[in-house]
Design a protein around this motif. Structure first.
Motif, PDB file in Angstrom:
ATOM      1  N   ALA A  71      10.820   9.959  -9.186  1.00 42.88           N
ATOM      2  CA  ALA A  71      10.586  11.088 -10.524  1.00 42.88           C
ATOM      3  C   ALA A  71       9.863  12.319  -9.818  1.00 42.88           C
ATOM      4  CB  ALA A  71       9.916  10.459 -11.666  1.00 42.88           C
ATOM      5  N   PRO A  72      10.198  13.400 -10.295  1.00 39.02           N
ATOM      6  CA  PRO A  72       9.238  14.316  -9.800  1.00 39.02           C
ATOM      7  C   PRO A  72       7.839  14.306 -10.275  1.00 39.02           C
ATOM      8  CG  PRO A  72      10.709  15.315 -11.589  1.00 39.02           C
ATOM      9  CD  PRO A  72      10.821  13.939 -11.376  1.00 39.02           C
TER      10      PRO A  72
ATOM     11  N   ASN B  32      10.820   8.952   9.533  1.00 35.95           N
ATOM     12  CA  ASN B  32      11.594  10.372   9.547  1.00 35.95           C
ATOM     13  C   ASN B  32      11.030  11.120   8.620  1.00 35.95           C
ATOM     14  OD1 ASN B  32      13.450   9.257  11.538  1.00 35.95           O
ATOM     15  ND2 ASN B  32      14.742   8.391  10.121  1.00 35.95           N
ATOM     16  N   CYS B  33       9.762  11.125   8.020  1.00 32.63           N
ATOM     17  CA  CYS B  33       9.136  12.249   6.945  1.00 32.63           C
ATOM     18  C   CYS B  33       9.018  13.210   7.906  1.00 32.63           C
ATOM     19  CB  CYS B  33       8.111  11.294   6.609  1.00 32.63           C
ATOM     20  SG  CYS B  33       7.131  12.418   5.415  1.00 32.63           S
ATOM     21  N   ARG B  34       8.648  14.404   7.178  1.00 30.83           N
ATOM     22  CA  ARG B  34       8.497  15.660   7.820  1.00 30.83           C
ATOM     23  C   ARG B  34       6.950  15.788   8.135  1.00 30.83           C
ATOM     24  NH1 ARG B  34      10.164  20.411   4.281  1.00 30.83           N
ATOM     25  NH2 ARG B  34       9.508  18.927   2.593  1.00 30.83           N
ATOM     26  N   SER B  35       6.146  14.883   7.851  1.00 31.11           N
ATOM     27  CA  SER B  35       4.727  14.994   8.127  1.00 31.11           C
ATOM     28  C   SER B  35       4.616  14.233   9.389  1.00 31.11           C
ATOM     29  CB  SER B  35       3.892  14.173   7.082  1.00 31.11           C
ATOM     30  OG  SER B  35       4.555  12.600   6.951  1.00 31.11           O
ATOM     31  N   ASN B  36       5.574  13.719  10.174  1.00 25.60           N
ATOM     32  CA  ASN B  36       5.302  13.017  11.552  1.00 25.60           C
ATOM     33  C   ASN B  36       4.375  12.027  11.557  1.00 25.60           C
ATOM     34  OD1 ASN B  36       7.283  15.008  12.707  1.00 25.60           O
ATOM     35  ND2 ASN B  36       5.676  16.433  12.758  1.00 25.60           N
TER      36      ASN B  36
ATOM     37  N   HIS C  76       5.035  15.487   1.385  1.00 25.36           N
ATOM     38  CA  HIS C  76       6.540  16.041   1.821  1.00 25.36           C
ATOM     39  C   HIS C  76       7.626  14.798   1.327  1.00 25.36           C
ATOM     40  CE1 HIS C  76       5.033  18.582   4.884  1.00 25.36           C
ATOM     41  NE2 HIS C  76       4.322  17.873   4.930  1.00 25.36           N
ATOM     42  N   CYS C  77       7.201  13.372   1.088  1.00 29.06           N
ATOM     43  CA  CYS C  77       8.204  12.584   0.694  1.00 29.06           C
ATOM     44  C   CYS C  77       7.742  11.938  -0.735  1.00 29.06           C
ATOM     45  CB  CYS C  77       8.320  11.392   1.704  1.00 29.06           C
ATOM     46  SG  CYS C  77       6.978  10.643   2.206  1.00 29.06           S
TER      47      CYS C  77
ATOM     48  N   ARG D 299       0.649  -1.209   0.142  1.00 28.31           N
ATOM     49  CA  ARG D 299      -0.249   0.054  -0.067  1.00 28.31           C
ATOM     50  C   ARG D 299       0.810   1.338   0.242  1.00 28.31           C
ATOM     51  NH1 ARG D 299      -5.121  -1.122   4.133  1.00 28.31           N
ATOM     52  NH2 ARG D 299      -6.032  -2.770   2.858  1.00 28.31           N
ATOM     53  N   ALA D 300       2.137   0.950  -0.054  1.00 26.59           N
ATOM     54  CA  ALA D 300       3.098   2.306  -0.241  1.00 26.59           C
ATOM     55  C   ALA D 300       4.243   1.938  -1.113  1.00 26.59           C
ATOM     56  CB  ALA D 300       3.500   2.827   1.403  1.00 26.59           C
TER      57      ALA D 300
END
Length: 702
Positions: free
Chosen positions: A622-623, A690-694, A663-664, A616-617
């Motif tokens: 790529a941008p 460690n994603c900035r979304s916490n 974020h990621c 699921r992830a």
């Protein structure tokens, strides 16, 4: 007049009056009254004389006391005057101190302003000086860089021309080496062919010699094998004879009691306890078997097998064993025998119902008990029972766990951090539910709406024992003397146990050992969970952990059924214990992939298939375009349905597809809060460490 003087006067008056009264009585004619009057007069005169004698010193003492009192009064007045003078001096001193303090503060402020002014001037001067030096250095370095660039350009040209020459020489050398290599290959091939012809001739000669020797060896081997077979037959005969002589004595008659006695001897022999049958006697509904123990057998060994012997014989009461006249007297009940144990065919629907109604699951089984296969099946069963639930799988011993179609979301040390996050979320959910219940009431419509808005959560911890050991190892590595991480794992497991299916949370705890102390928990901590024991842990559960939880009759029937199932060759068995519903039964584990195939084949081709948590992830390198445009367009499509049916269907499909973290960039369709808020937002989980979304972010879907 002082009181002492008045007292003396009163005494004199009394003495005089008494003396006068006594003198009047002297005039009486009675002798007794005369004597009394004479004595009273003499006493009164003595009293007057004593009073007059004491009055003078007392008056002198009083005068001295008066003088001393006057001196004390004068001294007190003097002290009061001095005290008033000191108070006035203290007031003047305090006033001067206040004045001096104000002057000091004013001087301090003046010095501070002067200091700041000097600092600003010095900074400005230094800034101008540094600016000039910086400009000079910049110009100097620019000139040096310019010179260096021209120098390096010349060097590059020189090395480039040299490199071209070296390449030409290298190509010429390669051509020479290739020619030499071809010549050597031709020479080696000729030499190899010559030697190979010589080896073929030698091998042919050796082969002929070996064939002649093999013929002689075959004849000798046949004779040796015949002799060896004769010795083997003799050995087998002797072994059978020795075994017959060493065989313990059995009951020789053919009565029912002798048959049961021999059955008892065979049972103990299978357990490694050797006994000889001597005799038996019958009384009422019991039979006493007198057994003679072999030298290596003790009565304690016999007593240790009595419970299994009860199941083996199928009797209601446990046999008793005592020492009597050098024999072991074994008393066995023969009347009121129970019916033969029937092996019920436990339907999987009963197992599925127990799992669906359970608050949590505790799966206990050693290696080789089918635990991995059953765990894979039970996870897919959860996907079938709760298709909208968010599934989170923790595997602290990855990659040594065998997974089929599912992969864990968190591995190794990541599990220690994640389980504490889960514990915090469960504590927050429990506290929030209590707050809503206190505010609206547990039976109110507001509380029901709150429960409807919660997302289903399914947590799988494989294995809890390894997770606790890994946390303790991290504590030792970090030098945590109080085992903060291990205690945090234990507290998080308790938080998961406290929050049950009423708040849409279910947890699978998988352990190898049934002892809860291995994860620093108590046995009653799992009272609200359904326990599933596999393999060898079934015997431990029936004899130890569940001994006081069910009736002895129910435990005895389950034990007998377990023995019968093992005799029938059922290898992979499970025992379900539901204390809340007083339900205890055995079942045979389904084959691998059973529920996976059911989930895949039960859905129509157009319906979305539940994706395992590991799939699921997916992370993209790529941008990508901002997701806000897509979200708004999809949200607009959900508002176009006039009756709301198509809107809800589109919303469900949209939530099933999921979105990417802003974020990621990781795609996810698991939600912390799946019901849209008034602003039309849902809370999506991000599983990237460690994603900035916490761990979560907002997604506007309406």
């Amino acid at each position: 007049m002082k009181p002492e003087t008045t007292n003396f006067r009163n005494h004199r008056f009394a003495g005089g009056a008494f003396t006068a009264l006594s003198l009047l009585l002297l005039l009486a004619e009675t002798p007794i009254l005369f004597v009394l009057a004479l004595m009273g007069g003499m006493g009164g005169l003595g009293y007057l004389l004593a009073t007059a004698t004491l009055e003078t010193p007392i008056r002198r003492a009083e005068s001295r006391l008066d003088a001393a009192q006057r001196a004390i009064d004068e001294r007190s007045a003097s002290i009061k005057a001095e005290r008033a003078d000191l108070k006035e001096k203290l007031r003047l001193t305090n006033a001067r101190l206040d004045t001096m303090h104000a002057e000091a503060e004013q001087m301090k402020a003046e010095l501070r302003s002067e200091y700041d002014r000097d600092i600003r001037a010095a900074r400005k001067a230094l800034a101008d000086e540094f600016r000039q030096q910086g400009l000079a250095l910049e110009a100097s370095y620019a000139e040096k860089i310019k010179d260096k660039d021209s120098y390096m350009l010349e060097r590059i040209k020189h090395h480039k021309s040299k490199l071209i020459g070296d390449n030409q020489q290298l190509h010429e050398r390669i051509e020479q080496l290739e020619t030499l290599l071809q010549q050597r290959d031709t020479y080696l091939l000729e030499e190899f062919n010559k030697r190979l012809q010589g080896y073929d001739a030698d091998f042919k000669n050796l082969k002929d010699a070996a064939l002649s020797q093999a013929q002689n060896v075959g004849e000798a081997r046949a004779a040796y094998e015949a002799e060896f077979q004769a010795l083997r037959d003799e050995r087998d005969r002797l072994v059978k004879e020795v075994r017959r002589l060493m065989q313990p004595k059995r009951f020789r008659r053919n009565t029912d009691r002798d048959v049961v006695g021999n059955k008892i001897l065979d049972f103990f022999k299978s357990k490694g306890v050797l006994l000889e049958g001597e005799d038996w006697s019958e009384r009422f509904n019991h039979v006493d078997y007198f057994l003679y123990p072999m030298p290596s057998t003790s009565v304690d060994q016999v007593k240790a097998q009595l419970e299994d012997l009860q199941i083996h014989l199928g009797v209601f009461s446990r046999p008793k064993a005592v020492i009597e006249d050098g024999f072991i007297k074994l008393t066995v009940q023969v009347g009121n025998q129970p019916k033969a144990v029937e092996i019920p065919s436990t339907p999987l629907t009963r197992v599925e119902k127990s799992i669906d109604l359970a608050n949590h699951l505790r799966i206990v089984g050693p290696s080789g008990s089918g635990k991995s296969t059953w765990l894979d099946n039970v996870i897919w069963l959860g996907l079938s029972l709760w298709p909208t639930a968010n599934h989170t799988i923790l595997d602290p011993k990855y990659p040594f766990t065998q997974w089929s179609n599912i992969k864990p979301d968190f591995k190794n040390d990541e599990c220690v951090t994640k389980i504490q996050e889960i514990g915090s979320e469960m504590a927050e959910r429990f506290s929030e539910a209590n707050q809503v219940a206190d505010e609206h009431g547990a039976d109110s419509e507001g509380f029901s709406r709150y429960l409807d808005g919660l997302s289903y959560e399914l947590f799988v911890i494989d294995e809890a024992q390894d997770l606790y050991r890994r946390a303790k190892k991290c504590d030792r590595t970090l030098g945590n003397r109080k085992n903060e991480l291990a205690n945090g794992v234990r507290d998080s497991l308790l938080e998961c146990l406290n929050v049950g299916r009423a708040l849409k949370v279910k947890t699978y705890f998988i352990t190898q050992s049934a002892k809860c102390s291995k994860i620093n928990l108590n046995e009653d901590d799992f009272d609200n969970a359904v326990s599933i024991f596999l393999g060898a842990s079934i015997s431990y559960a029936l004899s130890t952990e569940l001994k006081d939880s069910y009736s002895s009759e129910k435990l005895s029937l389950v034990r007998a059924e377990y023995v019968k199932r093992k005799e029938l060759g059922q290898q992979y068995l499970g025992l379900i214990s539901d204390l809340e519903r007083d339900d205890l039964y055995l079942f045979e584990l389904p084959r691998p992939g059973f529920y996976y195939e059911r989930v895949m084949h039960s859905r129509p081709p157009s319906a979305p298939v539940p994706v395992p948590p590991s799939e699921r992830a997916e992370t993209i390198d790529a941008p990508m375009a901002p997701s806000s445009t897509k979200i708004e367009s999809e949200g607009a499509s959900t508002e176009s349905a006039p009756d709301g049916t198509e809107s809800s269907t589109d919303l469900a499909q949209l939530l099933e597809q999921g979105t990417r973290c802003p974020h990621c960039g990781t795609k996810s369709n698991t939600y912390k809060r799946k019901t849209p808020t008034k602003k039309g937002e849902v809370t999506v989980r991000c599983k990237t460490p460690n994603c900035r979304s916490n761990g979560s972010f907002k997604w506007k879907v309406v």
